[in-house]
Scaffold this active site. Structure first.
Site, mmCIF file in Angstrom:
data_model
loop_
_atom_site.group_PDB
_atom_site.id
_atom_site.type_symbol
_atom_site.label_atom_id
_atom_site.label_comp_id
_atom_site.label_asym_id
_atom_site.label_seq_id
_atom_site.Cartn_x
_atom_site.Cartn_y
_atom_site.Cartn_z
ATOM 1 N N HIS A 97 0.947 -1.259 0.039
ATOM 2 C CA HIS A 97 -0.006 -0.031 -0.030
ATOM 3 C C HIS A 97 1.010 1.246 0.008
ATOM 4 C CE1 HIS A 97 -3.598 2.087 1.133
ATOM 5 N NE2 HIS A 97 -2.786 3.099 1.693
ATOM 6 N N GLU A 98 2.026 1.284 0.757
ATOM 7 C CA GLU A 98 2.588 2.493 1.033
ATOM 8 C C GLU A 98 3.625 2.538 -0.114
ATOM 9 O OE1 GLU A 98 1.589 4.510 3.146
ATOM 10 O OE2 GLU A 98 0.492 3.407 4.246
ATOM 11 N N GLU A 149 -4.578 8.023 -2.967
ATOM 12 C CA GLU A 149 -5.127 6.776 -2.588
ATOM 13 C C GLU A 149 -5.384 5.671 -4.000
ATOM 14 O OE1 GLU A 149 -4.988 5.587 0.207
ATOM 15 O OE2 GLU A 149 -4.266 7.386 1.115
#
Length: 489
Positions: A254-255, A284
């Protein structure tokens, strides 16, 4: 020098100082001594005062009036600088500095309160944060909606009423899918002991597979995973639970989605207003498509299963297909960052409604825990057992990020649109993902979206990348198809 050249040179120095302030925030959440919290608050306030003075410098208005853009990129820079200048002039310097100080102190108190499950110790400073952000919102809104004024800082030109309508359209299909999955046989659970060193080693390997450039970044540990920085210094964090490795691995993916966006922006845009993600919703979209549509795809799980066996030995699940079901297991858990794709947006809807009520003054900080717990029980069918699994779990409100939460769901919607377009462009994607080859997908995202940075407005950025209008249908269609297949619906 021309007015444009002087303005862009001045802005470059401002962007560089903002990166320094961001590095102080990274340091605070990773390696700063606990006893330095109050001092760090003063340091952040001092630097914010310098930045606020630069962002409101009257010369910016003069340069903007005289500057002439010769390219699309120059026109975009003038538009973004003018927007920032207008917003900054509405917020008093005293308020900007006090927000920086209080939110820095609040972050430390939140971390301690979360570790101790002591909400009462945190509520006084949270009340200060809410009061300051409402004051800032009033200055920005100039008579308009307070929440919209804060939301605009994360997703320019978005409005809460539109997001509420989007959520209203999404909720029935999400609830129906959740109900169908609840009646199906449960997916397996990955159990065992997964040593920290091996988890971190595998997270580095996966980050590299997803294109993370370690020459311009690093991975550290934090209470709440995050990405920090831009241009040639983009850092990420993860967290480790030796009984549950998927949290570490998928937090990393995700990061890396956030970091990959920043690292892929055209080098010529570095340390300019174009040299960063255009909005948090678009940001996002990158972290969510990396984590979910790519990283949690059954095809990529096939590759990851082999790497897990190599690192940890035999697993409690039997084969890559069962592993993929474990990775995508649907359950009503407490923690947003560990939520499956079906429940995730319901977590966001809860936070969106509560923070709107806080900003509007319809909900007090002292009543927040009860409101959270009542809503969670109604939406998820589970009673919150302790504050760290409820209102204390996220760092966003402690550091004043009111208006940020809905951008996660906007990111999911954007990711759904991007994924549909990507699948049309890359018909062999599953074969590539099953070999751990993410490069074609990253190349498509880099060319269509990431390299352009802040060149276009948020919605235009997604529509340019996909060639289609934005809607929630691609995301909901993807969820129904994916989980229907995994659960045999």
């Amino acid at each position: 020098m021309s007015a444009l050249s002087e303005l862009l040179a001045f802005q470059r120095e401002t962007e560089a100082l903002a990166q320094v302030m961001g590095r102080l925030g990274w340091d605070q959440e990773t390696v700063m001594p606990r006893g330095a919290a109050e001092q760090r608050g003063e340091e952040m306030a001092a630097l914010e005062s310098v930045l606020h003075a630069r962002r409101t410098d009257p010369r910016i208005g003069d340069w903007l009036a005289a500057a002439e853009a010769g390219t699309e990129a120059e026109a975009a820079q003038l538009r973004l600088i003018a927007r920032s200048y207008d917003k900054a002039r509405r917020v008093p310097s005293r308020l900007a500095a006090e927000l920086a100080r209080v939110t820095s102190v609040s972050q430390g108190k939140w971390a301690a309160a979360r570790a101790a499950d002591d909400l009462a110790a945190f509520l006084p400073v949270l009340s200060e944060v809410v009061a300051l952000r409402r004051e800032e919102a009033a200055a920005l809104a100039e008579g308009g909606d307070l929440y919209d004024a804060l939301l605009d800082g994360y997703e320019p030109e978005a409005q809460a009423a539109d997001i509420a309508a989007l959520f209203d359209r999404m909720r029935p299909r999400l609830v129906a899918l959740r109900a169908s999955l609840a009646e199906a046989p449960p997916a397996p659970v990955l159990t065992g002991h997964f040593p920290k060193a091996q988890q971190l080693a595998l997270s580095h390997e996966i980050a590299a597979a997803f294109g993370y450039d370690f020459a311009r970044g690093r991975i550290d540990e934090a209470v709440h995973p995050f990405s920090s920085g831009s241009f040639n210094d983009v850092r990420i964090t993860t967290r480790v639970d030796e009984g549950e490795p998927l949290g570490c691995l998928y937090s990393t993916i995700h990061e890396v989605g956030h970091a990959g966006y920043e690292q892929t922006i055209a080098q010529g845009y570095g340390l300019s207003v174009l040299g960063q993600g255009v909005s948090m919703g678009v940001h996002e979209s990158q972290s969510r498509i990396y984590e979910n549509q790519l990283g949690r795809s059954p095809a990529f799980c096939h590759w990851l299963y082999g790497r897990m066996v190599d690192r940890f030995g035999a697993l409690s699940v039997n084969g890559p297909e069962e592993f993929a079901r474990a990775v995508n297991r649907v359950a009503s858990g407490y923690i947003r960052t560990e939520a499956d794709e079906v429940h995730y947006n319901l977590h966001i809807m809860l936070r969106f409604d509560l923070e709107r009520a806080l900003v509007a003054g319809d909900l007090t900080v002292n009543d927040l825990e009860a409101a959270w717990n009542d809503r969670f029980l109604a939406d998820f069918g589970v009673a919150v057992d302790r504050p760290r699994n409820g209102v204390l779990q996220d760092v966003h409100w402690p550091v004043g990020l009111f208006g940020y939460f809905p951008t996660y769901s906007l990111g999911n919607v954007y990711a759904g649109c991007l994924h549909a377009a990507m699948r049309d462009a890359l018909p062999g994607l599953d074969d590539q993902l099953s070999r751990g080859d993410v490069a074609p997908a990253l190349g498509w995202l880099g060319e269509r979206l990431q390299r352009h940075g802040g060149l276009r407005k948020p919605r235009a950025t997604i529509e340019h990348a996909t060639g289609a209008e934005i809607g929630e249908e691609p995301l909901l269609d993807y969820l129904e198809a994916k989980f229907g297949a995994l659960y045999g619906l």
